[in-house]
Design an enzyme around this catalytic site. Structure first.
Site, short mmCIF file in Angstrom:
data_model
loop_
_atom_site.label_atom_id
_atom_site.label_comp_id
_atom_site.label_asym_id
_atom_site.label_seq_id
_atom_site.Cartn_x
_atom_site.Cartn_y
_atom_site.Cartn_z
N TYR A 119 0.83 -1.21 0.00
CA TYR A 119 0.00 0.00 0.00
C TYR A 119 0.86 1.26 0.00
O TYR A 119 0.35 2.36 0.19
CB TYR A 119 -0.96 0.00 1.20
CG TYR A 119 -2.02 -1.06 1.08
CD1 TYR A 119 -1.67 -2.40 1.01
CD2 TYR A 119 -3.37 -0.73 1.03
CE1 TYR A 119 -2.63 -3.39 0.88
CE2 TYR A 119 -4.33 -1.71 0.91
CZ TYR A 119 -3.95 -3.04 0.83
OH TYR A 119 -4.91 -4.02 0.71
N LYS A 166 4.03 -14.64 4.50
CA LYS A 166 4.38 -15.47 3.35
C LYS A 166 5.91 -15.42 3.22
O LYS A 166 6.47 -15.13 2.15
CB LYS A 166 3.68 -14.94 2.08
CG LYS A 166 3.75 -15.86 0.88
CD LYS A 166 2.75 -16.99 0.91
CE LYS A 166 3.00 -17.95 -0.24
NZ LYS A 166 2.15 -19.15 -0.19
N ASP A 223 -5.84 -6.81 5.15
CA ASP A 223 -7.00 -6.31 4.43
C ASP A 223 -7.87 -7.49 3.95
O ASP A 223 -9.08 -7.54 4.17
CB ASP A 223 -6.50 -5.49 3.23
CG ASP A 223 -7.59 -4.67 2.57
OD1 ASP A 223 -8.74 -4.75 3.01
OD2 ASP A 223 -7.29 -3.96 1.59
#
Ligand code: NAI
Length: 327
Positions: A119, A166, A223
């Site tokens: 973001y 991840k 999110d």
């Protein structure tokens, strides 16, 4: 900041419900919408900055962001401007709501890093048809959100924090996030610390949602997982949120501007009302917060006056009237 789309409808309902608790709040209304961003060409209008600098606490409706082009997300800009680094989203089952997970008591709190990751808005077309998007992960921001989650766990007697990542693929970026979570966890030995890879975490959340307590995630996974979690308890019409900084706080629902139902008077205002409950607690108005939360719970437990997303026929106003009657 009523926002746009269904924002003004759910904001009006929420203000009405908060006022009905009898708490003395002086509302300062400022426009924050796609339309005003385009008109003023400011990612966060001066009127919003001036108001939040003065009040330091905001209640915000959703704002539409154009997809694949157009202006930068006003939500991202606002979070960056006031350094609202912790996005806190409690996801709880409410009695009386029929879901696919009816027999499971969901009670998790999502801590989403709110200022960086993908973001950052740093995208670049290297050559035609080749684009890179920068995923920014810093020690400062990762440690800050981890501390926030563990402090919350300690203050609220929660037992477990699960960091979601991840780092098997993004070894450097998510690896740094994970290292910061591990280092922070060592400072809180009484709280169980676990790690899950985001794809497995998504499956576990659907299969065994009751095993999750506090979730700690970088921005993008936070999110996505928030909406997944909302689906466990009855949908986006319900789940509240808070954007917390060192000196400012903005409370808003997880959902967006819902253009498909905007202007019809049928949006569920519960998510913003429960965000207002979080705001009242933050302001030290514990009594008003508890009364509003209990009134909302009572309306759902009775199940007579609920909106279409929950399987009912009530309008936004009828639901709000029921909450106020329950108060
Ligand atoms: P959305 O959350 O607005 O809607 C997804 C689905 O959930 C729609 O079917 C909608 O009708 C339903 N829904 C959402 N809130 C509801 C409510 N209170 N009552 C009943 N049903 C509700 O997500 P979508 O469609 O992906 O995004 C629409 C716009 O909202 C986009 O421009 C997006 O950028 C913006 N957005 C803004 C956010 C914010 O201001 N914080 C957060 C998320 C999206």
């Amino acid at each position: 900041m009523p926002g746009d789309g269904i924002g003004p409808e759910v904001a009006a309902a929420t203000v009405r419900a908060v006022d009905a608790t009898g708490v003395a709040i002086e509302w300062d209304r400022v426009e924050l919408s796609g339309e005003v961003i385009e008109r003023t060409r400011q990612s966060v209008p001066d009127s919003v900055i001036e108001s939040l600098n003065r009040t330091r606490v905001g209640l915000k409706g959703p704002v539409t962001t154009p997809v694949a082009g157009g202006f930068q997300s006003v939500n991202v800009a606002l979070r960056k401007k006031f350094d609202l680094f912790a996005n806190v989203r409690p996801v709880r089952s409410l009695a009386g709501i029929k879901t696919r997970f009816q027999d499971v008591a969901v009670d998790m709190v999502i801590f989403r890093e709110n200022t960086e990751d993908l973001y950052s808005g740093l995208e670049h077309e290297v050559v035609t048809d080749v684009v890179t998007s920068l995923k920014v992960i810093t020690r400062t921001a990762s440690t800050r959100i981890a501390k926030y989650a563990f402090e919350y766990a300690r203050r609220n007697g929660r037992k477990k924090v699960t960091a979601i990542h991840k780092a098997n693929i993004m070894k450097l970026g998510d690896g740094l996030f994970l290292r910061c979570c591990r280092e922070t966890a060592e400072l809180y030995p009484e709280i169980l610390y676990k790690e899950l890879i985001v794809d497995n975490a998504s499956m576990q959340m659907v299969m065994r949602p009751e095993t999750f307590d506090l979730l700690l995630l970088p921005n993008l996974y936070g999110d996505i997982v928030s909406d997944l979690a909302a689906g466990l308890v009855g949908g986006l019409g319900l789940v509240p949120g808070a954007n917390m900084g060192e000196s400012h706080a903005v409370f808003e629902a997880v959902h967006g501007s819902a253009p498909d139902i905007a202007g019809k008077g049928i949006a569920n205002p519960t998510a913003l009302m429960q965000s207002a409950v979080m705001m009242l607690l933050y302001l030290g108005e514990r009594d008003a917060a508890n009364r509003l939360q209990n009134a909302i719970s009572k309306v759902y437990a009775e199940g007579k006056t609920v909106t279409a997303d929950i399987g009912g026929t009530a309008t936004t106003d009828q639901f709000t009237d029921a909450v106020i009657a329950a108060l």
